[in-house]
Write a protein that holds these residues in place. Structure first.
Motif, PDB file in Angstrom:
ATOM      1  N   CYS A  74      -5.811  -2.249  -6.437  1.00 58.08           N
ATOM      2  CA  CYS A  74      -5.723  -0.850  -5.993  1.00 58.08           C
ATOM      3  C   CYS A  74      -6.554   0.052  -6.906  1.00 58.08           C
ATOM      4  O   CYS A  74      -6.930  -0.333  -8.011  1.00 58.08           O
TER       5      CYS A  74
ATOM      6  N   ASN B 290       0.872  -1.181   0.000  1.00 61.12           N
ATOM      7  CA  ASN B 290       0.000   0.000   0.000  1.00 61.12           C
ATOM      8  C   ASN B 290       0.899   1.218   0.000  1.00 61.12           C
ATOM      9  O   ASN B 290       2.104   1.092   0.234  1.00 61.12           O
ATOM     10  N   ARG B 291       0.302   2.405  -0.199  1.00 58.96           N
ATOM     11  CA  ARG B 291       1.105   3.613   0.008  1.00 58.96           C
ATOM     12  C   ARG B 291       1.718   3.600   1.403  1.00 58.96           C
ATOM     13  O   ARG B 291       2.858   3.929   1.612  1.00 58.96           O
ATOM     14  N   ARG B 292       0.875   3.209   2.371  1.00 62.08           N
ATOM     15  CA  ARG B 292       1.358   3.184   3.757  1.00 62.08           C
ATOM     16  C   ARG B 292       1.030   1.839   4.385  1.00 62.08           C
ATOM     17  O   ARG B 292       0.044   1.193   4.033  1.00 62.08           O
TER      18      ARG B 292
ATOM     19  N   GLU C 225      -0.099   7.495  -9.201  1.00 58.95           N
ATOM     20  CA  GLU C 225       0.945   6.700  -8.549  1.00 58.95           C
ATOM     21  C   GLU C 225       0.853   5.215  -8.908  1.00 58.95           C
ATOM     22  O   GLU C 225       1.861   4.507  -8.877  1.00 58.95           O
ATOM     23  N   THR C 226      -0.350   4.711  -9.162  1.00 61.09           N
ATOM     24  CA  THR C 226      -0.489   3.265  -9.401  1.00 61.09           C
ATOM     25  C   THR C 226      -0.600   2.924 -10.882  1.00 61.09           C
ATOM     26  O   THR C 226      -0.748   1.760 -11.233  1.00 61.09           O
TER      27      THR C 226
END
Lengths: 359, 359
Positions: free
Chosen positions: B213, B184-186, B218-219
């Motif tokens: 996602c 994940n991002r985080r 970003e993805t």
């Protein structure tokens, strides 16, 4: 001292074959040029005739009196299947022939596969794949595409046979939010799923009926017309047991007439023959009895076969012994020697990992 | 007082259409004979022009400045998708246009479907079905059948995007004995799955990579050549997110060259086009963006669309509002009016339940 002889009437995956051949002297029907009758006669005439035979699981090859008459030295049958519906257990008991199967090594593979079939039928996975591979784009689609699928959560799934496979199916389906119930000969006291004393009652309370029982005289065609009618026109059948657990002709008719909604079938009544009426249906998934073919299960099979061979020759109890339970004898098809010969010629031509259908 | 007008630029399933048409005055592109530009000009010139538009989810139809310039009265976009990658959220924020999506109503359907794809690819379900439907019996099989499948239990499944869909996939796969990790991002503090800070690290530790996602800047192409190489020749990709989350050309190349083992793809980069190189591959499952098409999800969609419409016209917060988060803007394809017109002509010809691909 030479290693003891073992009669091999099935093909084994290469790894298993090597493991067994390393320890025992294999009398391998598939390595012989003889047809089955002549081969068995030659085997029986050996100075040191075999006391153990490794056989396929089910399919067209019954194991019973004819084989014992042909090779009277046999005292142990090891089948590479979990099911023993192809073995005349009463005749084995009468003659003092022990029987071992593959035990529970395939249960998780078959359970995983059953869930895959259920998801596929309810959500049109392979039908969608066919659609894409035909190169259809929306312009061409018109009315030929699929109706809406069915949500998985909340579906009432009735399992016929809550043994090791059925229980594993149930656990997986709980994670999807399905409501599981079951039919067994007897209610299980260790599970909370609803129990139905007949397959018809189970079907009447199910959206999906999963057949996961052993094939016995009692479960032969347990899914008959009455059960299919109880399941109804929105109902789906998934069969990962044996083809003969379902009245295949009635199922084909019910599908063709829209009296059941769909089916996921990994097994058939007369493998490798699949009723051609099914081939054109988009609401069925048809697979070639392949659920157990994973490297892990084949490695487990090597271990269980070797352990049973070791136990037998050491005079110890077989690891996965199957006992005759009495009751109605399971009807076996006639032993047709031509089938052995035909299968042999097939397998001698094919690659070693293509061993479905006669397992 | 007449009911407020709602601009309809997508097709709705019949039940949803009826529900919305019952309460609002629909300005329905698909019921109009005009091409898109003329239709929008006519809509904008209404005495009571629409403040709300219902749009498809993704596919070839971006929603941004061009639409707002054509119909300046718009103050609210409701998309029937969960994803908002087709909507220029920054432009919406700039113009004070609110956005609502379908919320989480599809999450379980997509998660169920992802597991179905994973089981299918690893166990050759649809490939086996193709084999049976070709009428192949063992004699014809020769070397053309499938290699062994893969056991499900113990497989390391890496999930890109542990949101509502990814989490539901993880819960289901735990029941099969899979080992789940994620990127994940985080890192999430509320789950025990192993976290990997990059998709490449996740792939290097996974047998199966599941893409679940949202598509953002970003993805976009988060699964690129480096990730595929890290996954390796025994690895499998499952994509239920958006086609553009994967570098499709690199994936096709990796599959063709045996640098990855297989793929289950429900979404594609340029739907409804699927790279023809994939059509002949037995190690891929290709389905037409159909995971959400269940009666239950369509009913949920009716409810969420109506609730958002009611909220908007009551001046209350939207039920499933999507906010612009800042950061890199998500690149939108050019808005091609011809695409609207082409899709319209398709949908006017097709039956109402065949609405995949442009959802």
């Amino acid at each position: 001292m030479s290693s003891p002889p073992v009669l091999l009437l099935c093909r084994l995956f290469p790894g298993t074959f090597t493991d067994v051949a390393h320890r025992f002297r294999l009398l391998d029907f598939y390595a012989s040029a003889l047809p089955i009758h002549a081969f068995l006669a030659a085997v029986a005439a050996h100075a040191d005739p075999p006391r153990v035979v490794l056989v396929f699981g089910g399919g067209p090859i019954p194991v019973g009196a004819e084989l014992f008459d042909a090779v009277p030295s046999l005292r142990c049958i090891i089948t590479v299947s979990a099911g023993t519906n192809h073995i005349d257990l009463r005749e084995c008991a009468r003659r003092g022939v022990q029987v071992a199967n593959a035990g529970g090594i395939y249960s998780t593979d078959v359970a995983d596969y059953a869930v895959g079939l259920l998801l596929d039928v309810l959500r049109h996975v392979s039908a969608g794949d066919r659609f894409v591979r035909r190169g259809l784009c929306p312009e061409q689609r018109g009315g030929d595409f699929l109706p809406l699928g069915s949500k998985i959560g909340g579906r009432r799934v009735g399992i016929i046979g809550l043994g090791s496979i059925g229980s594993a199916i149930a656990r997986r389906l709980e994670a999807f939010g399905c409501v599981v119930s079951y039919h067994n000969r007897r209610r299980r006291e260790d599970v909370a799923y609803a129990y139905f004393p007949t397959a018809t009652d189970l079907a009447a309370s199910s959206d999906v009926l999963v057949v996961a029982c052993a094939l016995t005289a009692e479960t032969r065609r347990i899914v008959d017309r009455g059960v299919l009618d109880a399941l109804g026109e929105r109902g789906v059948v998934v069969n990962v047991a044996r083809g003969a657990n379902v009245d295949e002709a009635e199922l084909v008719r019910a599908l063709a007439e829209g009296r059941v909604a769909g089916a996921g079938l990994e097994v058939f009544d007369d493998e490798p023959n699949v009723p051609p009426e099914l081939w054109a249906m988009d609401n069925v998934v048809l697979t070639p009895h392949q659920a157990i073919f994973t490297p892990e299960s084949m490695a487990d099979l090597s271990r269980v076969v070797l352990a049973n061979l070791d136990a037998f020759f050491a005079g110890e109890p077989l690891l996965t012994r199957v006992k005759h339970r009495g009751g109605i004898p399971n009807p076996l098809p006639d032993c047709v020697p031509a089938v052995y010969d035909a299968i042999k010629s097939v397998f001698q031509k094919t690659i070693d990992h293509s061993l479905t259908w006669c397992w």
